[in-house]
Motif scaffolding. Structure first.
Motif, short mmCIF file in Angstrom:
data_model
loop_
_atom_site.label_atom_id
_atom_site.label_comp_id
_atom_site.label_asym_id
_atom_site.label_seq_id
_atom_site.Cartn_x
_atom_site.Cartn_y
_atom_site.Cartn_z
N LEU A 125 0.86 -1.19 0.00
CA LEU A 125 0.00 0.00 0.00
C LEU A 125 0.89 1.24 0.00
CD1 LEU A 125 -2.18 -1.33 2.90
CD2 LEU A 125 -3.03 -1.10 0.58
N PRO A 135 3.53 -0.27 -3.23
CA PRO A 135 2.17 -0.21 -3.76
C PRO A 135 2.13 -0.58 -5.25
CG PRO A 135 3.09 1.99 -3.66
CD PRO A 135 4.12 1.06 -3.06
N GLY A 190 -2.41 -3.62 -4.70
CA GLY A 190 -1.74 -4.39 -3.65
C GLY A 190 -1.05 -5.64 -4.15
N THR A 192 2.31 -7.68 -2.51
CA THR A 192 1.99 -9.01 -1.99
C THR A 192 2.78 -10.09 -2.70
OG1 THR A 192 -0.23 -8.19 -1.48
CG2 THR A 192 0.11 -10.57 -1.41
N VAL A 237 -1.51 -6.72 5.11
CA VAL A 237 -2.51 -6.58 4.06
C VAL A 237 -3.82 -6.08 4.66
CG1 VAL A 237 -1.42 -8.37 2.66
CG2 VAL A 237 -3.28 -8.99 4.24
N HIS A 292 -6.79 -7.62 -0.17
CA HIS A 292 -6.09 -8.89 -0.36
C HIS A 292 -7.08 -10.01 -0.71
CE1 HIS A 292 -2.90 -11.88 0.17
NE2 HIS A 292 -3.80 -12.60 0.81
#
Length: 336
Positions: A51, A82, A86, A90, A106, A110
């Protein structure tokens, strides 16, 4: 359109998933490991945030990072990655070493992303190890004062008398604020136009300016505008009323039972994290959140602290993924 069922596919409800936390806390597995790293004290913990800096989750983690460092006995290094809702950050979390040296934090997107993006290079449920749910921030359905509705019931009646006339804004297609409003529109069986914005800031500015009539927004930044009369609060999205807006009823108690939504944040690690490391990290967050400075920092940002052990946190992820998939399907949201 069909209404969204409060629970899906036989999974525990979000309330049940979190409520089992007390039982899990009694398990010896979470009480045995010491907080010091097995690899040696002082090695930094890298925390990836998928983010942007300044987001709600970013502010929350930075607010508790000093307490977390004390609890774990190691420095905390926060890295914002970011991009693509996301997915960019991730991807780095799931590919990180499985030794507890790298974790991520998260939020709702997510479990939403698999339903709105066609191609994701990981599985949002099986490629992560949930450590805990730290807490959640409530949302509120607001209207510009020019909208002649003061309650959810009045808004529903108004929208049904003028199908296709009203509009609501969101922070972007597929965001949790979009889905929060879409879930309301679907459950109330309304015809209201959606206007996506690029972020919470532009959305809030245009609701305040009257360019858009309605929106679901975070309570904390909206509270001052509601108290000044610049915005009208119609209902909060949580299961119970919130301290910042004690006089505002929930959407659920105004004729939409089962409506519940908040913006949660959850530390996660890559799949395959050893159980001892999972326990160490969870206990670190637990110890940090018992420190007044960490709790006060989150409460000041409008969070309700709901520290959840790993097993019910994982159940919550599954429940939310199924629930959000149904919301996305009913709202016809898709991002290429």
């Amino acid at each position: 359109m069909p209404r969204i069922a409060p629970a899906t596919h036989g999974l525990p409800t979000r309330r049940q998933a979190l409520a089992t936390g007390a039982a899990a806390l009694a398990a010896a597995a979470w009480g045995l490991p010491r907080l010091a790293r097995a690899q040696g004290d002082g090695k930094p913990l890298r925390v990836i945030l998928p983010l942007s800096a300044g987001s709600g989750a970013d502010g929350a983690i930075r607010a508790i990072s000093t307490s977390l460092a004390k609890a774990l006995g190691q420095p905390i290094v926060i890295e914002n990655l970011p991009g693509a809702g996301g997915i960019t950050g991730t991807t780095q979390i799931v590919r990180a070493p499985k030794d507890g040296s790298v974790i991520g934090v998260v939020s709702n997107n997510h479990v939403v992303n698999p339903s709105v993006y066609k191609n994701i290079p990981f599985d949002s449920l099986t490629d992560i190890t949930p450590i805990t749910i730290i807490g959640a921030t409530p949302f509120v359905l607001v209207a510009h004062p020019s909208v002649p509705a003061k309650t959810v019931q009045e808004l529903v009646a108004l929208a049904k008398s003028k199908p296709g006339v009203l509009n609501y804004g969101s922070s972007g297609n597929g965001t949790i604020l979009h889905l929060g409003a879409a879930m309301f529109v679907d459950q109330a069986q309304l015809d209201i136009k959606h206007i996506p914005y690029r972020g919470m800031g532009p959305l809030m500015n245009d609701i305040l300016g009257g360019q858009v009539q309605l929106g679901v927004v975070a309570v904390a930044p909206a509270a001052a505008h509601i108290k000044s009369g610049a915005l009208r609060a119609l209902g909060v999205t949580t299961a119970s009323r919130v301290p910042l807006l004690p006089g505002v009823p929930t959407i659920a108690e105004q004729g939409l039972p089962g409506y519940e939504l908040d913006g949660w944040i959850a530390p996660v690690a890559p799949a395959g994290l050893p159980k001892a490391e999972l326990a160490r990290l969870y206990n670190g967050f637990k110890a940090a959140m018992e420190m007044p400075e960490a709790r006060d920092a989150l409460l000041a940002q409008g969070y309700e602290i709901k520290l959840t052990p790993p097993e019910p946190a994982a159940a919550f992820f599954r429940t939310e993924a199924a629930r959000m998939a149904q919301v996305v399907k009913n709202a016809h949201v898709k991002i290429d």
